[in-house]
Design an enzyme around this catalytic site. Structure first.
Site: not given
Ligand SMILES: *Cc1c(COP(=O)(O)O)cnc(C)c1O
Length: 379
Positions: A195, A46, A98, A170
Site C-alpha cells: 500500500k 531465503r 482487513y 497493523d
C-alpha cells in the site's frame, strides 16, 4: 533527523563496491563461500539478501524500530506473527479490520487450535473482558479498513503490558509518516507494504518492525523456516517508494480532507467515514497519535439500493474500481463484494460494514479533478 530527511536517507548507504547511490538489485539465490561456512554475511537468499537488508534497515528507521523483517506479502507478515503462538493460545483481535486478516485467523489458524476473540477496540477497556491466562497476543488495526475507526494504541498497550501480552498493530492505513505504534508501546508493527510504503501499485509485500531482539530472532527464525520472503526487485521498488512517502502522504492527506468535506456536503450522501471530522468518535485519539488523517475514507449514499451503489461504483473515471489502496492513483472499492468479501455477511453487518459502503483510496492527483469525477458519478 527531521522526517523528510529520514525518509530519503534512512538505512541506505551507497553500494560499498561501486559507489552506486541506489541500492543494487542483488538478483541472486546464493553466495560463494571462500571455505565452508566462511562468507560475507550472506549464504542463501531465503535467509538474507543485501537488497532486502537495505530495505529492512530503511523501514526499521522510519518506524523508529531497531529491527525489520520484510515478507512476500502483508498476510505473510501476519502469518509469521501468529506462528509465534502454540495450540491453545488465545488472541484478542479487533472486530473491524482487513478481511484477509480475519480470514487467516478464522480459516487457517483456528484449525491449528489458536483461539481468536473479536472485540470492538474503539474503547480499549472492551479488551479486558476477553483476557485470561492463555491470552498471548492482541492484534489491532488503526485506522481500520474500511470503517476508519480509531483505536487508542497507548491505552491498549498499557493493558497488554499489565498482562504481559504482546501487542501487534497493523499500521498500513496510517503509514510510518502519520503514526509510529512502537513509540506508543506496541511490540510489533505490521504493514502491508503493498500500500503506502510501495505507493505505486506495482508490488505485493509486507513487513514487521520491532525493538525487542529476542522477538526479532524468533520472527527471523519463522521467516527463514517458512520462507515467505520477497524477491530483491520487489525490495528495490519499495525502497524507492519510501523515498517519496512523506511528499505523497502530505498530498494524500490534503486531498483526503477536501474530498471528505465535499462528500459530507453533498445532498445525495448520507454518511462519510473519515477520522479528521471533529465529530468522528475517534477524532481526539487520532489527533493525539497521528500526524494527519490520511487519504482513506468511506461513504454511504442516501439511496442505499444495490442498484444505486453499484451505479456510482461503476461511473467514476479517475477513481478506478479496484481492490488495494495507498497508490498515487485514486481507487474506488466495494468492500462487501471486494476487499471484505471473506468476512461472513452477518459478521460484517454486525460490525457496521453495510452492503452500501463505498471505500475510497484518495490518490495524489489534482483534488478538483477528483471531486468533479465523484460529483459526476454521484449525479
Ligand atoms: C492489504 C492489507 C493487508 C494485507 O496485505 P497484502 O500485502 O495484500 O498481503 C493487511 N492489512 C491491511 C490493513 C491491508 O490494507
Amino acid at each position: 533527523m527531521k522526517l523528510a530527511t529520514k525518509f530519503i536517507h534512512a538505512g541506505v548507504e551507497p553500494d560499498a563496491t561501486t559507489g552506486a547511490i541506489m541500492t543494487p538489485i542483488f538478483q541472486t539465490s546464493t553466495y560463494v563461500q571462500s571455505a565452508p561456512g566462511i562468507h560475507k554475511g550472506y549464504d542463501y537468499s531465503r535467509a538474507g539478501n543485501p537488497t532486502r537488508t537495505a530495505l529492512d534497515n530503511a523501514v526499521a528507521a522510519i518506524e523508529n524500530g531497531k529491527f525489520c523483517l520484510t515478507f512476500s506479502s502483508g498476510v505473510a507478515a501476519t502469518d509469521a506473527v501468529i506462528k509465534l503462538l502454540s495450540p491453545g493460545d488465545e488472541v484478542i483481535a479487533a472486530n473491524d479490520m482487513y478481511g484477509g486478516t480475519f480470514r487467516i485467523f478464522t480459516k487457517i489458524f483456528s484449525k491449528f487450535g489458536i483461539v481468536f476473540h473479536f472485540v470492538n477496540m474503539q474503547d480499549a477497556n472492551n479488551i479486558k473482558a476477553s483476557i485470561n491466562a492463555k491470552t498471548k497476543l492482541i492484534w489491532t488495526e488503526t485506522p481500520t479498513n474500511p470503517l476508519i475507526n480509531i483505536t487508542d494504541i497507548e491505552a491498549v498497550s498499557k493493558i497488554a503490558k499489565a498482562h504481559k501480552i504482546l501487542l501487534c498493530v497493523d499500521n498500513t492505513f496510517a503509514s510510518p509518516y502519520l503514526q509510529n505504534p512502537l513509540d506508543l508501546g506496541a511490540d510489533i508493527v505490521m504493514h502491508s507494504s503493498t500500500k503506502y510504503l510501495g505507493g505505486h501499485s506495482d508490488v505485493i509485500q509486507g513487513c514487521l518492525i520491532m525493538n525487542d531482539e529476542n522477538l526479532y530472532e524468533q520472527l527471523y527464525f519463522i521467516q527463514k523456516s517458512c520462507g515467505a520472503v520477497p524477491g530483491p526487485q520487489d525490495c528495490f521498488l519499495v525502497l524507492r517508494g519510501i523515498k517519496t512517502l512523506h511528499v505523497r502522504m502530505q498530498r494524500h492527506c490534503e486531498n483526503g480532507e477536501k474530498i471528505a468535506h465535499f462528500l459530507r456536503n453533498h445532498p445525495k450522501v448520507k454518511t462519510v467515514y473519515w477520522c479528521g471530522f471533529e465529530d468522528h468518535p475517534g477524532y481526539a485519539i487520532a489527533k493525539k497519535q497521528m500526524r494527519g488523517f490520511g487519504g482513506m475514507l468511506s461513504f454511504v449514499l442516501k439511496d442505499e439500493s444495490e442498484e444505486n451503489t453499484k451505479r456510482v461504483l461503476s461511473s467514476t473515471h479517475l477513481f478506478s474500481l479496484a481492490e488495494s489502496l495507498g497508490g498515487v492513483e485514486s481507487l474506488i472499492n466495494h468492500p462487501a463484494t471486494m476487499t471484505h468479501a471473506s468476512i461472513p455477511r452477518e459478521e460484517r453487518i454486525k460490525n457496521g460494514l453495510s452492503d452500501s459502503l463505498i471505500r475510497l483510496s484518495v490518490g495524489i492527483e489534482d483534488a478538483d479533478d477528483l471531486i468533479n469525477d465523484l460529483n459526476n458519478a454521484i449525479g
